[in-house]
Motif scaffolding. Structure first.
Motif, PDB file in Angstrom:
ATOM      1  N   GLY A  77      -1.120  30.945   0.627  1.00 28.42           N
ATOM      2  CA  GLY A  77       0.160  30.579   0.358  1.00 28.42           C
ATOM      3  C   GLY A  77       1.310  31.149   0.931  1.00 28.42           C
ATOM      4  N   SER A  78       1.408  32.287   0.996  1.00 25.43           N
ATOM      5  CA  SER A  78       2.228  33.089   1.810  1.00 25.43           C
ATOM      6  C   SER A  78       1.934  33.068   3.177  1.00 25.43           C
ATOM      7  CB  SER A  78       2.300  34.481   1.283  1.00 25.43           C
ATOM      8  OG  SER A  78       1.507  35.326   1.440  1.00 25.43           O
ATOM      9  N   GLN A 111      -6.571  30.419  -4.353  1.00 28.03           N
ATOM     10  CA  GLN A 111      -5.046  30.815  -4.805  1.00 28.03           C
ATOM     11  C   GLN A 111      -5.295  32.317  -4.958  1.00 28.03           C
ATOM     12  OE1 GLN A 111      -3.713  28.506  -8.281  1.00 28.03           O
ATOM     13  NE2 GLN A 111      -4.026  26.633  -6.962  1.00 28.03           N
ATOM     14  N   GLY A 112      -4.235  32.953  -4.781  1.00 27.99           N
ATOM     15  CA  GLY A 112      -4.156  34.514  -5.058  1.00 27.99           C
ATOM     16  C   GLY A 112      -4.763  35.116  -4.126  1.00 27.99           C
ATOM     17  N   GLN A 113      -4.832  34.537  -2.883  1.00 27.65           N
ATOM     18  CA  GLN A 113      -5.326  35.417  -1.534  1.00 27.65           C
ATOM     19  C   GLN A 113      -4.673  35.332  -0.532  1.00 27.65           C
ATOM     20  OE1 GLN A 113      -9.785  34.241  -1.160  1.00 27.65           O
ATOM     21  NE2 GLN A 113      -9.535  33.108  -3.125  1.00 27.65           N
ATOM     22  N   GLY A 114      -3.401  35.169  -0.796  1.00 32.01           N
ATOM     23  CA  GLY A 114      -2.472  35.261   0.358  1.00 32.01           C
ATOM     24  C   GLY A 114      -2.337  33.958   1.313  1.00 32.01           C
ATOM     25  N   HIS A 158       9.036  35.329  -5.737  1.00 35.58           N
ATOM     26  CA  HIS A 158       8.467  36.576  -5.101  1.00 35.58           C
ATOM     27  C   HIS A 158       8.866  36.472  -3.711  1.00 35.58           C
ATOM     28  CE1 HIS A 158       5.585  39.800  -4.544  1.00 35.58           C
ATOM     29  NE2 HIS A 158       5.364  38.934  -3.450  1.00 35.58           N
ATOM     30  N   ASN A 205       5.869  24.451 -13.995  1.00 37.35           N
ATOM     31  CA  ASN A 205       4.887  25.069 -13.127  1.00 37.35           C
ATOM     32  C   ASN A 205       4.981  26.477 -12.900  1.00 37.35           C
ATOM     33  OD1 ASN A 205       2.784  25.870 -11.170  1.00 37.35           O
ATOM     34  ND2 ASN A 205       3.572  24.187  -9.768  1.00 37.35           N
ATOM     35  N   VAL A 239      -2.507  24.927  -2.537  1.00 39.57           N
ATOM     36  CA  VAL A 239      -3.508  25.664  -1.972  1.00 39.57           C
ATOM     37  C   VAL A 239      -4.660  25.304  -3.186  1.00 39.57           C
ATOM     38  CG1 VAL A 239      -4.475  28.268  -1.902  1.00 39.57           C
ATOM     39  CG2 VAL A 239      -2.108  27.554  -1.199  1.00 39.57           C
ATOM     40  N   ALA A 263       7.329  31.565 -10.276  1.00 37.14           N
ATOM     41  CA  ALA A 263       7.099  32.902  -9.954  1.00 37.14           C
ATOM     42  C   ALA A 263       7.001  33.355  -8.585  1.00 37.14           C
ATOM     43  CB  ALA A 263       6.077  33.469 -11.049  1.00 37.14           C
ATOM     44  N   PHE A 264       6.032  32.504  -8.005  1.00 39.99           N
ATOM     45  CA  PHE A 264       5.529  32.729  -6.691  1.00 39.99           C
ATOM     46  C   PHE A 264       6.888  32.489  -5.611  1.00 39.99           C
ATOM     47  CE2 PHE A 264       4.549  30.296  -2.718  1.00 39.99           C
ATOM     48  CZ  PHE A 264       3.660  31.377  -2.025  1.00 39.99           C
ATOM     49  N   TYR A 265       7.642  31.337  -5.845  1.00 38.38           N
ATOM     50  CA  TYR A 265       8.590  31.304  -4.974  1.00 38.38           C
ATOM     51  C   TYR A 265       9.967  32.570  -5.458  1.00 38.38           C
ATOM     52  CZ  TYR A 265       6.741  26.539  -3.904  1.00 38.38           C
ATOM     53  OH  TYR A 265       5.931  25.356  -3.469  1.00 38.38           O
ATOM     54  N   LEU A 270       3.598  22.494  -0.783  1.00 38.00           N
ATOM     55  CA  LEU A 270       3.046  23.875  -0.353  1.00 38.00           C
ATOM     56  C   LEU A 270       1.858  24.021  -1.287  1.00 38.00           C
ATOM     57  CD1 LEU A 270       2.491  26.557   1.051  1.00 38.00           C
ATOM     58  CD2 LEU A 270       3.935  27.497  -0.318  1.00 38.00           C
ATOM     59  N   THR A 280      -2.904  21.705 -11.779  1.00 38.53           N
ATOM     60  CA  THR A 280      -1.511  22.046 -12.103  1.00 38.53           C
ATOM     61  C   THR A 280      -0.622  21.207 -13.032  1.00 38.53           C
ATOM     62  OG1 THR A 280      -1.807  22.839  -9.800  1.00 38.53           O
ATOM     63  CG2 THR A 280       0.317  23.085 -10.783  1.00 38.53           C
ATOM     64  N   TYR A 281      -0.919  19.875 -12.693  1.00 39.77           N
ATOM     65  CA  TYR A 281       0.318  19.072 -13.444  1.00 39.77           C
ATOM     66  C   TYR A 281      -0.088  18.475 -14.931  1.00 39.77           C
ATOM     67  CZ  TYR A 281       2.992  20.138  -9.238  1.00 39.77           C
ATOM     68  OH  TYR A 281       3.555  20.563  -8.097  1.00 39.77           O
ATOM     69  N   ASN A 327       3.773  29.235 -12.740  1.00 42.72           N
ATOM     70  CA  ASN A 327       3.116  30.253 -11.403  1.00 42.72           C
ATOM     71  C   ASN A 327       3.731  29.754 -10.112  1.00 42.72           C
ATOM     72  OD1 ASN A 327       0.607  31.816 -10.575  1.00 42.72           O
ATOM     73  ND2 ASN A 327       0.044  29.890  -9.629  1.00 42.72           N
TER      74      ASN A 327
HETATM   75  C1  LIG Z   1       2.021  28.332  -5.572  1.00 43.09           C
HETATM   76  C2  LIG Z   1       0.861  28.556  -4.696  1.00 43.09           C
HETATM   77  C3  LIG Z   1       1.381  27.884  -3.384  1.00 43.09           C
HETATM   78  C4  LIG Z   1       1.043  29.918  -4.203  1.00 43.09           C
HETATM   79  O1  LIG Z   1       0.028  30.357  -3.308  1.00 43.09           O
HETATM   80  P1  LIG Z   1      -1.216  31.380  -3.302  1.00 43.09           P
HETATM   81  O2  LIG Z   1      -2.087  31.600  -2.009  1.00 43.09           O
HETATM   82  O3  LIG Z   1      -1.853  31.220  -4.429  1.00 43.09           O
HETATM   83  O4  LIG Z   1      -0.126  32.634  -3.205  1.00 43.09           O
HETATM   84  P2  LIG Z   1      -0.547  34.061  -2.311  1.00 43.09           P
HETATM   85  O5  LIG Z   1      -1.758  34.489  -2.749  1.00 43.09           O
HETATM   86  O6  LIG Z   1      -0.065  33.859  -0.976  1.00 43.09           O
HETATM   87  O7  LIG Z   1       0.625  34.952  -3.018  1.00 43.09           O
HETATM   88  C5  LIG Z   1       1.680  35.720  -2.384  1.00 43.09           C
HETATM   89  C6  LIG Z   1       2.587  36.536  -3.113  1.00 43.09           C
HETATM   90  O8  LIG Z   1       3.036  36.120  -4.140  1.00 43.09           O
HETATM   91  C7  LIG Z   1       2.604  36.618  -5.379  1.00 43.09           C
HETATM   92  N1  LIG Z   1       2.521  35.716  -6.289  1.00 43.09           N
HETATM   93  C8  LIG Z   1       1.831  34.603  -6.416  1.00 43.09           C
HETATM   94  N2  LIG Z   1       1.649  34.088  -7.370  1.00 43.09           N
HETATM   95  C9  LIG Z   1       2.693  34.798  -8.282  1.00 43.09           C
HETATM   96  C10 LIG Z   1       3.067  34.636  -9.655  1.00 43.09           C
HETATM   97  N3  LIG Z   1       2.624  33.745 -10.346  1.00 43.09           N
HETATM   98  N4  LIG Z   1       3.988  35.586 -10.180  1.00 43.09           N
HETATM   99  C11 LIG Z   1       4.322  36.436  -9.230  1.00 43.09           C
HETATM  100  N5  LIG Z   1       3.952  36.609  -8.073  1.00 43.09           N
HETATM  101  C12 LIG Z   1       3.114  35.759  -7.479  1.00 43.09           C
HETATM  102  C13 LIG Z   1       1.369  37.344  -4.755  1.00 43.09           C
HETATM  103  O9  LIG Z   1       1.319  38.587  -5.896  1.00 43.09           O
HETATM  104  C14 LIG Z   1       1.610  37.689  -3.558  1.00 43.09           C
HETATM  105  O10 LIG Z   1       2.446  38.797  -3.508  1.00 43.09           O
HETATM  106  P3  LIG Z   1       2.063  40.020  -2.303  1.00 43.09           P
HETATM  107  O11 LIG Z   1       2.075  39.383  -0.973  1.00 43.09           O
HETATM  108  O12 LIG Z   1       3.511  40.824  -2.524  1.00 43.09           O
HETATM  109  O13 LIG Z   1       0.552  40.632  -2.399  1.00 43.09           O
HETATM  110  C15 LIG Z   1      -0.752  28.579  -4.862  1.00 43.09           C
HETATM  111  O14 LIG Z   1      -0.854  29.266  -6.008  1.00 43.09           O
HETATM  112  C16 LIG Z   1      -0.758  26.799  -5.501  1.00 43.09           C
HETATM  113  O15 LIG Z   1      -1.075  25.966  -4.578  1.00 43.09           O
HETATM  114  N6  LIG Z   1      -0.531  26.423  -6.737  1.00 43.09           N
HETATM  115  C17 LIG Z   1      -0.939  25.164  -7.260  1.00 43.09           C
HETATM  116  C18 LIG Z   1       0.036  24.095  -6.465  1.00 43.09           C
HETATM  117  C19 LIG Z   1       1.707  24.425  -6.831  1.00 43.09           C
HETATM  118  O16 LIG Z   1       2.065  24.647  -7.627  1.00 43.09           O
HETATM  119  N7  LIG Z   1       2.212  24.353  -5.550  1.00 43.09           N
HETATM  120  C20 LIG Z   1       3.655  24.599  -5.565  1.00 43.09           C
HETATM  121  C21 LIG Z   1       4.301  23.002  -5.856  1.00 43.09           C
HETATM  122  S1  LIG Z   1       5.981  23.061  -5.854  1.00 43.09           S
END
Ligand SMILES: CC(C)(COP(=O)(O)OP(=O)(O)OC[C@H]1O[C@@H](n2cnc3c(N)ncnc32)[C@H](O)[C@@H]1OP(=O)(O)O)[C@@H](O)C(=O)NCCC(=O)NCCS
Length: 186
Positions: free
Chosen positions: A118-119, A113-116, A152, A143, A108, A148-150, A106, A37-38, A145
């Protein structure tokens, strides 16, 4: 107590409290996700930087300290792991504070990743936080990705930018951070 998620294509992932036996697996997830990631050319953060940082962090003393921490967590501190058939594939740390909560970590594994996962970790941590109060986190500014996850999950950019000297790399580079907040419901 364990929770699990399952769909047809996805592995069965269990989320549970971190135990001392999980620490080596957790450190492996930490290292592998950082390496994936970094590294960042624009900010001069190299793979070597990340490897050196983990040599500094993952000492036998650090491992022993982490085992003690999860064996007797401080009040309000949450340590969770996600496992696939006993293998640690993700982890989360969160803290419930008097004024606000903090999502401290947090991570994964890339192939999970992308399989639920993290959530699932976040949902479990959130159950024990007081979400009437704000929850803050710091993420690497580049970062996209994770940001965008946060978003979300409902977190928003506070506009605050910061650096943490403990993240100074051996090359001299540093990971710039963005502060995000999930506003409390009060
Ligand atoms: C960021 C991270 C923790 C997310 O965990 P993940 O298991 O990949 O995410 P999930 O599969 O649980 O996704 C959950 C939801 O977020 C959404 N989501 C995930 N990544 C997304 C993105 N880049 N953009 C928009 N939505 C996103 C998914 O579509 C999903 O939506 P849904 O619940 O409506 O289906 C993971 O990708 C990770 O570990 N990344 C590398 C390390 C990192 O960056 N950690 C954070 C440090 S601050």
């Amino acid at each position: 107590m364990e929770g699990s998620t399952r769909t047809e294509e996805k592995p069965i992932i269990s989320v549970s409290q971190t135990t001392p036996e999980d620490i080596e697996g957790l450190q492996n997830v930490h290292f592998r996700t950082w390496l994936a990631t970094y590294p960042n050319a624009e900010h001069g953060v190299t793979e070597d930087d990340i490897k050196a940082k983990f040599e500094e962090w993952h000492t036998p003393e650090d491992t022993a300290r982490r085992k003690q921490t999860v064996a007797a967590p401080k009040s309000g501190e949450m340590h969770l792991v996600a496992k696939d058939a006993g293998k640690v594939v993700g982890f989360c740390r969160a803290r419930r504070g008097d004024q606000e909560n903090e999502l401290v970590a947090l991570y994964v594994l890339p192939e999970y990743q992308g399989q639920g996962v993290g959530s699932a970790l976040w949902s479990r941590a959130a159950e024990t936080l007081d979400l009437t109060k704000d929850t803050v986190l710091y993420a690497a500014e580049y970062n996209k990705n994770a940001i965008a996850f946060y978003e979300h999950l409902g977190f928003k950019d506070t506009g605050e930018r910061t650096t943490d000297e403990t993240l100074r790399m051996k090359s001299g580079s540093i990971i710039p951070e963005i502060k995000m907040v999930l506003k409390g419901t009060r």
